[in-house]
Enzyme design. Structure first.
Site, PDB file in Angstrom:
ATOM      1  N   CYS A  48      17.032  -3.262  21.837  1.00  0.00           N
ATOM      2  CA  CYS A  48      16.618  -2.538  23.046  1.00  0.00           C
ATOM      3  C   CYS A  48      15.526  -1.498  22.811  1.00  0.00           C
ATOM      4  CB  CYS A  48      17.831  -1.859  23.667  1.00  0.00           C
ATOM      5  SG  CYS A  48      19.140  -2.992  24.181  1.00  0.00           S
ATOM      6  N   HIS A  59      14.846   3.919  25.498  1.00  0.00           N
ATOM      7  CA  HIS A  59      16.107   3.428  24.930  1.00  0.00           C
ATOM      8  C   HIS A  59      17.318   4.121  25.531  1.00  0.00           C
ATOM      9  CE1 HIS A  59      19.361   3.325  21.764  1.00  0.00           C
ATOM     10  NE2 HIS A  59      19.255   2.089  22.174  1.00  0.00           N
TER      11      HIS A  59
END
Length: 498
Positions: free
Chosen positions: A77, A136
């Site tokens: 991610c 993130h």
């Protein structure tokens, strides 16, 4: 009336006529709505899945540009988001970590080069709003899973006019991210939880519903503001745990949901190219554990895929609420809509449940761009594209110059014409000490490690599931592709010619 007087009379009438006419309306800059969906692989109707129910996402694709072969730079991610936001390929091994944005953006003073494409839009007159997981962290703040966000730094301190998140009954962003319908969360229960849930709640019963509610409210405010805006909406689902209101589970007959077409280990591949599904197995109350030495039972695998489909349909319904708000506020005709999945996910493919590989299942994800007035188009495997291409694409669409280098290439020519003679058919991804390159036909991966084989070649014309590494069988193809792969070697590893 003499001819001279008549001439001046008609001239005067002409001048008065056009001086009293309405001035041409000034062309408004596009607004931008960027929807990032976590762990979304190309499991959508518009990508050819006839079982999954995603009418709202399909509608964006049906009226926009659908990139059938879009690849992220890193299958995790934080690092994937760092690349798309900065428009840059990974430069160091730290750029491959979830902490990439924290390491390279959070502590930096504002510089001449913008920290992200959001920052660049902001500098050029856009009002920027982030909601949910765009960088993130799920709320844009840098803090640990079990820490308090109080006093936390912004992950992208120069990009946002507003960064919004409603943690609801979960209390903090990370609790919400790993949250269940009763307000509990994975870490709070010491991982004694299942990797799925069908919640007896409505759309507001999970955090993504609250984020969508914020987005709808903010669109009303932005409509009245009269300033071009960028809104980023980051939805959590279908990231683990696969949670969704039960009504989305009820959309499916589980027996209709297909299992992986290839739930076995690929041939001629070292286990270091794969992984043991650690994130998935951390949900300790799951009925079975995944591993490279075994595959899950068909019954449990189908249940998990059912859960994933339900979570995707939940996100789709929330996207529909935002699209409705765009229409209601009169913004749809002047707003670019982008849908991006931050990476793919192995749903039992290659015996893996998770991301974190350089196989097609982990690095391929949806990318759809809808531009008002631009014809719909599907761009296929003849033109693999990358997440880093979004930055220059947005700048071309919004007519904002960039006087600094970007690693991506604008997609506008592909969107308008279906072809781009200036584009090389190559997309690069990085992970597990390797570089992987997808061309129109092949995936070539080179791992910088002692374990052999270190080179893998997959022929997507004959083997779209990447079941057999044929590098040893076709050394001439490997030799032909290696120079092109060198263009993706940013110095992250030793030269692949050694």
């Amino acid at each position: 009336m003499t001819k001279i007087r008549a001439f001046f009379f008609y001239c005067l009438c002409f001048i008065l006529l056009f001086s009293c006419s309405e001035p041409e309306a000034e062309e408004k800059p596009y607004n931008v709505l960027f929807i990032a969906i976590d762990d979304l692989r190309p499991e959508l109707g518009v990508y050819g899945n006839e079982i999954i129910q995603t009418p709202n996402l399909d509608a964006i694709g049906d009226s926009g540009s659908v990139f059938l072969n879009h690849y992220v730079q890193v299958p995790t991610c934080g690092a994937s988001r760092c690349s798309i936001l900065t428009g840059l390929l990974p430069q160091t091994t730290n750029h491959l970590q979830n902490s990439a944005i924290e390491q390279f953006l959070s502590n930096e003073p504002e510089k001449e080069r913008p920290e992200s494409f959001v920052h660049h839009l902001k500098r050029n007159g856009y009002y920027t709003v982030g909601i949910g997981k765009i960088s993130h962290s799920v709320d844009g703040l840098w803090y640990g899973y079990e820490e308090s966000p109080e006093g936390a730094k912004m992950e992208m301190p120069h990009s946002w006019d507003e960064m919004l998140f409603d943690a609801g009954k979960w209390g903090t962003g990370w609790n919400a991210f790993f949250g269940y319908a009763d307000g509990s969360n994975r870490q709070g229960k010491d991982n004694q939880v299942k990797p799925y849930e069908a919640g007896e709640v409505d759309d507001m019963g999970y955090p993504d519903g609250l984020s969508t509610q914020l987005a709808v409210k903010k669109l009303k405010e932005l409509s009245a503001k009269g300033q071009p805006f960028f809104m980023g909406l980051g939805l959590f689902k279908p990231h683990l745990p696969f949670t969704a209101p039960k009504k989305y589970w009820d959309l499916y007959n589980r027996e209709d949901i297909p299992l992986s077409a290839f739930p076995e280990l690929p041939e001629n591949v070292h286990p270091k190219s794969l992984h043991e599904s650690g994130e998935f197995n951390s949900y300790k109350l799951g009925e079975e554990k995944a591993g490279l030495d075994r595959k899950l039972s068909d019954e449990y695998a189908r249940k998990l895929r059912h859960a994933y489909y339900a979570a995707v349909s939940y996100s789709d319904a929330l996207v529909g609420k935002v699209l409705d708000a765009l229409e209601e506020e009169g913004l749809a005709d002047n707003t670019i809509v982008i849908v991006w999945g931050d990476h793919g996910w192995h749903l039992g493919d290659h015996r893996i449940w998770g991301k974190h590989t350089t196989f097609e299942m982990a690095v391929r994800s949806p990318l759809m761009i809808k531009v008002p007035g631009m014809a719909a188009r599907k761009i296929g495997n003849e033109a693999p594209v990358s997440s880093i291409d979004l930055y220059p694409t947005l700048m071309e669409l919004t007519d904002i110059p960039t006087d600094f280098p970007l690693d991506g290439q604008s997609l506008v020519s592909l969107m308008k014409n279906g072809t781009d003679p200036q584009r090389e058919a190559a997309a690069f991804s990085y992970f597990r000490n390797g570089i992987s390159m997808r061309t129109d036909r092949y995936r070539l991966t080179h791992y910088f490690r002692e374990a052999e084989p270190a080179v893998e070649l997959y022929d997507h014309k004959n083997d779209p599931m990447e079941t057999v590494n044929v590098a040893a069988e076709y050394p001439e193809i490997v030799a032909e592709l290696m120079p092109l792969m060198e263009k993706g070697n940013t110095g992250l590893y030793a030269s692949s010619s050694n």
